[in-house]
Design a protein around this motif. Structure first.
Motif, PDB file in Angstrom:
ATOM      1  N   GLU A  53     -13.448 -18.461  58.185  1.00  0.00           N
ATOM      2  CA  GLU A  53     -12.828 -17.467  58.236  1.00  0.00           C
ATOM      3  C   GLU A  53     -11.828 -17.927  56.852  1.00  0.00           C
ATOM      4  N   SER A  54     -12.202 -18.401  55.783  1.00  0.00           N
ATOM      5  CA  SER A  54     -12.262 -18.788  54.333  1.00  0.00           C
ATOM      6  C   SER A  54     -14.208 -19.437  54.225  1.00  0.00           C
ATOM      7  N   ARG A  57     -13.971 -23.068  54.498  1.00  0.00           N
ATOM      8  CA  ARG A  57     -15.367 -23.463  56.070  1.00  0.00           C
ATOM      9  C   ARG A  57     -16.374 -23.215  55.822  1.00  0.00           C
ATOM     10  N   ASP A 130     -11.870 -33.292  60.243  1.00  0.00           N
ATOM     11  CA  ASP A 130     -10.372 -31.794  59.454  1.00  0.00           C
ATOM     12  C   ASP A 130      -9.174 -31.905  60.225  1.00  0.00           C
ATOM     13  N   ARG A 131      -9.321 -31.329  61.729  1.00  0.00           N
ATOM     14  CA  ARG A 131      -7.759 -31.085  62.313  1.00  0.00           C
ATOM     15  C   ARG A 131      -7.520 -32.403  63.029  1.00  0.00           C
ATOM     16  N   GLU A 146      -9.334 -34.022  56.335  1.00  0.00           N
ATOM     17  CA  GLU A 146      -8.304 -34.399  54.704  1.00  0.00           C
ATOM     18  C   GLU A 146      -6.851 -34.253  55.408  1.00  0.00           C
ATOM     19  N   ARG A 187       0.830 -30.096  55.973  1.00  0.00           N
ATOM     20  CA  ARG A 187       1.288 -29.434  55.426  1.00  0.00           C
ATOM     21  C   ARG A 187       2.654 -29.097  55.108  1.00  0.00           C
ATOM     22  N   ASN A 244      -3.048 -22.005  52.608  1.00  0.00           N
ATOM     23  CA  ASN A 244      -4.444 -22.217  51.525  1.00  0.00           C
ATOM     24  C   ASN A 244      -5.531 -21.070  51.055  1.00  0.00           C
ATOM     25  N   ASP A 271      -6.852 -26.408  49.252  1.00  0.00           N
ATOM     26  CA  ASP A 271      -8.030 -25.897  48.613  1.00  0.00           C
ATOM     27  C   ASP A 271      -8.840 -25.929  48.527  1.00  0.00           C
TER      28      ASP A 271
HETATM   29  O1  AHR Z   1      -8.349 -27.295  58.419  1.00  0.00           O
HETATM   30  C1  AHR Z   1      -8.263 -26.456  57.355  1.00  0.00           C
HETATM   31  C2  AHR Z   1      -7.583 -25.472  56.485  1.00  0.00           C
HETATM   32  O2  AHR Z   1      -8.584 -24.548  57.731  1.00  0.00           O
HETATM   33  C3  AHR Z   1      -8.206 -24.938  54.824  1.00  0.00           C
HETATM   34  O3  AHR Z   1      -7.040 -24.902  54.211  1.00  0.00           O
HETATM   35  C4  AHR Z   1      -8.470 -23.453  55.117  1.00  0.00           C
HETATM   36  O4  AHR Z   1      -8.678 -23.106  54.359  1.00  0.00           O
HETATM   37  C5  AHR Z   1      -9.054 -23.746  56.551  1.00  0.00           C
HETATM   38  O5  AHR Z   1      -9.262 -22.147  57.214  1.00  0.00           O
END
Ligand code: AHR
Length: 337
Positions: A53-54, A57, A130-131, A146, A187, A244, A271
């Motif tokens: 998505e980014s 990522r 990551d999450r 993070e 966040r 983000n 980011d």
């Molecule tokens: O989980 C991290 C976030 O997910 C990042 O900030 C973002 O860019 C991505 O989509």
């Protein structure tokens, strides 16, 4: 930096499995694992990524592939295309395949207990990347990623300092990340943990933009159209806090298209993609909190430790920097994503 070809990142058969070690070895999930000549003796890591998505990522995926190659670890990769159902399917496939370790980036924080219990029963350790997730901690080995709370906290800290001589009200609009993702929740919480102590700051609107550039633009377009400018329900928007860079770049697109100068608004982002750092240098953003996507090398260390039967820390945080309008920009290194 070595790039991974798109071909490697595209699932090869119907969402079940993609196998894309840099050395490209194809397997079938329909069969019981039979280690090929090439994978013989190599550790096999089943990795489920959310999608792409980014730019953040994409860099995160690259970092994991590069580090796997450097550590001679074979990856069985699945791109979940932003769907939790695809991640559950992929993790179950990794279990059938009897990979050595499973790593996955949970798109949302709930709904993982059953599949993680299945991995545990099969004796396959799991690393959450990551999450974070809300579930019984005994179901996974550890978390690497993070500290989303600190990221929100850092953005708020910058804002407090920047506005220390300014009287209120100071109106904030928040563009939030994917609903029910731990990272959006953290966040938001980290940001509010400071902002809520000051009466002069008001969060007048918060909306889910799913971390997408298209949504950032859409949300900003709608606000401008419905309110005749950078205003909301009669209030001036003084600050935009975006979870983000993709959404931030989208909202900047909208401001430009509507001839609104972003320099008159305080914009905070997270980011630190190259494009948002460029916007910071250009005076269009005020603060960008880094979210470090280069978790590959640490992930491989953890994978090796687990495979050696050693415990890993419950939580390993990546280090993040903060970039602001007050920096000496000449010291900035190219971001690489
Ligand atoms: O989980 C991290 C976030 O997910 C990042 O900030 C973002 O860019 C991505 O989509």
């Amino acid at each position: 930096m070595k790039k991974i070809s798109k071909k490697v990142l595209i699932p090869v058969f119907s969402g079940l499995v993609v196998i894309a070690a840099i050395a490209i070895i194809a397997f079938s999930f329909t069969k019981k694992p039979k280690k090929t000549q090439e994978s013989q003796g190599k550790l096999i890591l089943g990795f489920s990524q959310i999608g792409s998505e980014s730019a953040w990522r994409t860099r995160n995926t690259q970092s994991i592939f590069e580090a796997a190659e450097q550590n001679d670890i074979q990856i069985i990769f699945d791109d979940a295309q932003q769907k939790q159902a695809n991640q559950l399917k992929a993790i179950r496939s990794f279990i059938v395949y009897q990979v050595d370790v499973i790593a996955f980036v949970p798109i949302v924080s709930d709904g993982w207990d059953n599949v993680l219990q299945e991995a545990k029963t099969a004796g396959i350790p799991v690393i959450v990347v990551d999450r974070q997730i809300d579930c019984d901690e005994s179901l996974y080995a550890g978390f690497l990623g993070e500290d989303g709370y600190e990221e929100g906290f850092a953005a708020a800290n910058f804002l407090i300092e920047k506005c220390k001589n300014r009287l209120g009200p100071i109106n904030i609009v928040e563009f939030s990340g994917t609903e029910n993702s731990s990272i959006a929740t953290l966040r938001a919480q980290g940001f509010r943990s400071i902002i809520d102590d000051y009466d002069k700051f008001n969060i007048i609107h918060s909306e889910d933009g799913d971390f997408l550039r298209s949504r950032g633009k859409e949300m900003m377009d709608r606000i401008i159209k419905e309110n005749g400018g950078l205003r909301l329900n009669g209030h001036t928007i003084d600050v935009i806090y975006s979870h983000n860079d993709s959404m931030t770049l989208g909202l900047l697109d909208s401001l430009h298209n509507n001839n609104i100068n972003p320099r008159n608004t305080i914009i905070l982002s997270i980011d630190a993609e190259q494009k948002s750092i460029d916007a910071l240098v250009n005076g269009e953003l005020n603060c960008v909190v880094e979210c470090n996507p280069n978790s590959g090398p640490t992930l491989m260390k953890l994978v090796k430790s687990i495979a050696d039967g050693k415990p890993i820390p419950r939580v390993t945080y990546m280090l993040d920097k903060i970039f602001t309008e007050n920096d000496d920009f000449s010291t900035y290194e190219p971001r690489g994503y």
